[in-house]
Scaffold this active site. Structure first.
Site, PDB file in Angstrom:
ATOM      1  N   HIS A   1       0.741  -1.345   0.264  1.00  0.00           N
ATOM      2  CA  HIS A   1       0.293   0.005   0.071  1.00  0.00           C
ATOM      3  C   HIS A   1       0.692   1.728   0.412  1.00  0.00           C
ATOM      4  O   HIS A   1       0.204   2.379   0.760  1.00  0.00           O
ATOM      5  CB  HIS A   1      -0.781   0.197   0.874  1.00  0.00           C
ATOM      6  CG  HIS A   1      -2.291  -0.870   1.181  1.00  0.00           C
ATOM      7  ND1 HIS A   1      -3.423  -1.311   0.582  1.00  0.00           N
ATOM      8  CD2 HIS A   1      -2.094  -2.230   1.767  1.00  0.00           C
ATOM      9  CE1 HIS A   1      -3.592  -2.228   0.502  1.00  0.00           C
ATOM     10  NE2 HIS A   1      -2.953  -2.737   1.906  1.00  0.00           N
TER      11      HIS A   1
ATOM     12  N   LYS B   1      18.916  17.861 -13.127  1.00  0.00           N
ATOM     13  CA  LYS B   1      17.693  16.452 -13.388  1.00  0.00           C
ATOM     14  C   LYS B   1      17.830  15.623 -14.020  1.00  0.00           C
ATOM     15  O   LYS B   1      17.590  15.826 -15.650  1.00  0.00           O
ATOM     16  CB  LYS B   1      16.374  17.991 -13.214  1.00  0.00           C
ATOM     17  CG  LYS B   1      15.181  17.046 -12.611  1.00  0.00           C
ATOM     18  CD  LYS B   1      13.475  17.542 -13.660  1.00  0.00           C
ATOM     19  CE  LYS B   1      13.020  17.046 -12.417  1.00  0.00           C
ATOM     20  NZ  LYS B   1      12.496  15.444 -13.210  1.00  0.00           N
TER      21      LYS B   1
ATOM     22  N   GLU C   1      10.107   5.464 -18.051  1.00  0.00           N
ATOM     23  CA  GLU C   1       9.497   5.658 -18.572  1.00  0.00           C
ATOM     24  C   GLU C   1       9.007   5.319 -20.636  1.00  0.00           C
ATOM     25  O   GLU C   1       7.142   5.174 -21.015  1.00  0.00           O
ATOM     26  CB  GLU C   1       9.685   7.589 -19.216  1.00  0.00           C
ATOM     27  CG  GLU C   1       8.877   7.835 -17.268  1.00  0.00           C
ATOM     28  CD  GLU C   1       9.540   9.276 -17.532  1.00  0.00           C
ATOM     29  OE1 GLU C   1       9.282  10.135 -18.252  1.00  0.00           O
ATOM     30  OE2 GLU C   1       9.833   9.905 -16.249  1.00  0.00           O
TER      31      GLU C   1
ATOM     32  N   SER D   1      15.398  17.912 -17.363  1.00  0.00           N
ATOM     33  CA  SER D   1      14.623  18.840 -17.628  1.00  0.00           C
ATOM     34  C   SER D   1      15.549  19.950 -18.684  1.00  0.00           C
ATOM     35  O   SER D   1      16.887  20.110 -18.515  1.00  0.00           O
ATOM     36  CB  SER D   1      14.255  19.812 -16.623  1.00  0.00           C
ATOM     37  OG  SER D   1      13.823  21.080 -16.618  1.00  0.00           O
TER      38      SER D   1
END
Length: 470
Positions: free
Chosen positions: A189, A325, A332, A319
């Site tokens: 969870h 970054k 992805e 980025s």
């Protein structure tokens, strides 16, 4: 077009202007006019499969003395060129066309017939080797296209997807071994749970891929069935009784993949349950890759304010505005492949369930979507394994600090002090910013020696009751 730019070819509807440098004929030209829909044409795998089917049919008909040997030999040579990819630009028909794929079958017949006529010593357009009477002898679009579908699909699975998935499995297996000694906080969870070894989690990922490989193994049998020999409606009208078996043997020889005549030609042409079943396996595999990619993105989140348990590879700047970054871009891409495959599965399952009476009329879109899914999954698996999984590193010091602070360590106390006291120890540890081990000793629930024995994160990653005499 000027007179020098085209030649005249004929079909049953009359004359058509065809580009001079094209091997296709009148029926293909009509299809180009009729279906300017998507600009999407069949790719290498399917065009190759058409060449394999036409070559194998010519060889079978030559053996059965149904086509003159010299003409059959020319067809075989021309089909070989199609198989090799030398005429891919000669297959311009849109995927969204007649549901039987007749336009694409005739495209293949015309290209091979005209090229075979050249090989035979004639001129393109003279039909010395005829697209219907020779190249398509004993065949129909209704059995050729589903045969090419199965040949292309099973070849894509055998030669592209299975090796790529196995490469990913090996990458995960290597990390499973490398990370076996890294004990970390488990999560259910998305909340802290009992300890687990990072290698155990990667073993779960490896098993998902192995089960995907097994699922593909299960679809081989039905995809290996070929409709060829059923002709128009499955009865086999206008073909030799021995043709289907001979052609299937030649297809197997050409591809190195085992194919056979369909168990029931009526089923093979009127329904495409095998394609739906096989794509279901692709959808499941895509889901497995999506789960793995999502988990690795979470475990590598940060680097300072996320979970930070894995250090991800620096594949590219992440980025255009935030310096330094780094994003999990390869993972992805895998996530996006999953979404495309799910969409393709909706098209395949819907198309396979349609058609009327003796013919399914969604053959082109079934073939296109299946082959796209197989190609995407193969490429994504290869890239994911090589450019992401193999480059992952464990942040061992960070993981060790986290696991020592976990309240879920109190779970091991249940058999010794009971659930209520263990729960009290966990809550106190959180409230007072202490470890569970400190609290149980302070409260007198366990001695220091007992606490060391029972609250051992590494031992908690194995089955058993810690601190028992057994």
């Amino acid at each position: 077009m000027s007179d020098e730019d085209y030649r005249i070819e004929e079909d049953s509807l009359g004359e058509m202007q065809v580009p001079t440098d094209a091997y296709w004929g009148a029926q293909t030209q009509r299809a180009l006019q009729n279906f300017p829909i998507s600009g999407i044409t069949f790719g290498r795998r399917f065009v190759r499969a058409l060449g394999v089917v036409k070559k194998s049919a010519a060889r079978a008909n030559r053996d059965l003395e149904l086509i003159p040997e010299d003409k059959a030999d020319a067809i075989v040579e021309a089909a070989d060129e199609v198989i090799e990819g030398r005429h891919d630009d000669q297959f311009p028909v849109d995927v969204f066309q007649t549901g039987s794929g007749t336009s694409t079958n005739m495209n293949a017949n015309e290209v091979i017939a005209n090229r075979a006529t050249e090989i035979y010593g004639g001129e393109v357009g003279t039909r010395e080797i005829h697209p219907n009477d020779h190249v398509n002898f004993g065949q129909s679009s209704n059995d050729v296209i589903p045969t090419a579908m199965h040949v292309a699909s099973l070849e894509a699975v055998e030669k592209d997807l299975l090796p790529a998935l196995d490469s990913l499995r090996e990458a995960l297996e290597a990390k499973e071994a490398e990370f076996d000694g890294v004990v970390k906080t488990g999560r259910t969870h998305l909340q802290d749970a009992t300890p687990v070894r990072l290698g155990q989690e990667f073993g779960g990922y490896r098993t998902q891929v192995e089960k995907g490989l097994a699922r593909l193994d299960h679809v081989r049998d039905h995809l290996s069935e070929l409709a060829l020999g059923g002709t128009a409606v499955g009865t086999g009208l206008n073909t030799h009784p021995d043709f289907p078996e001979k052609a299937a043997e030649y297809i197997s020889e050409e591809t190195g993949v085992e194919f056979r005549e369909a168990d029931d030609h009526f089923e093979a042409q009127a329904a495409h349950d095998a394609m739906s079943e096989a794509h279901g396996a692709l959808r499941t595999i895509a889901g497995s890759l999506n789960k793995i990619a999502n988990d690795l993105r979470l475990l590598a989140s940060g680097p300072r304010n996320g979970l930070g348990e894995l250090e991800q590879p620096e594949n590219q700047p992440g980025s255009s505005i935030m310096p330094g970054k780094i994003n999990p871009v390869v993972a992805e891409a895998v996530n996006q492949v999953h979404k495309q495959v799910v969409g393709n599965d909706a098209a395949v399952s819907a198309g396979a369930a349609e058609g009327q009476i003796d013919l399914n009329l969604y053959k082109p879109v079934l073939a296109h979507n299946f082959l796209q899914s197989a190609e995407l999954l193969a490429n994504a698996s290869e890239v994911f394994g090589e450019k992401f999984v193999r480059k992952l590193e464990a942040n061992e010091e960070h993981v060790e600090r986290q696991v020592e602070q976990s309240m879920a360590l109190a779970t091991a106390l249940n058999p010794h002090i009971g659930y209520d006291k263990a729960s009290d120890a966990a809550k106190t540890a959180l409230k007072e910013d202490k470890t569970v081990k400190q609290v149980v000793v302070e409260k007198g629930y366990l001695s220091e020696e007992e606490a060391e024995e029972v609250i051992d994160p590494e031992k908690m990653t194995h089955r058993g009751i810690l601190g028992s005499d057994d």
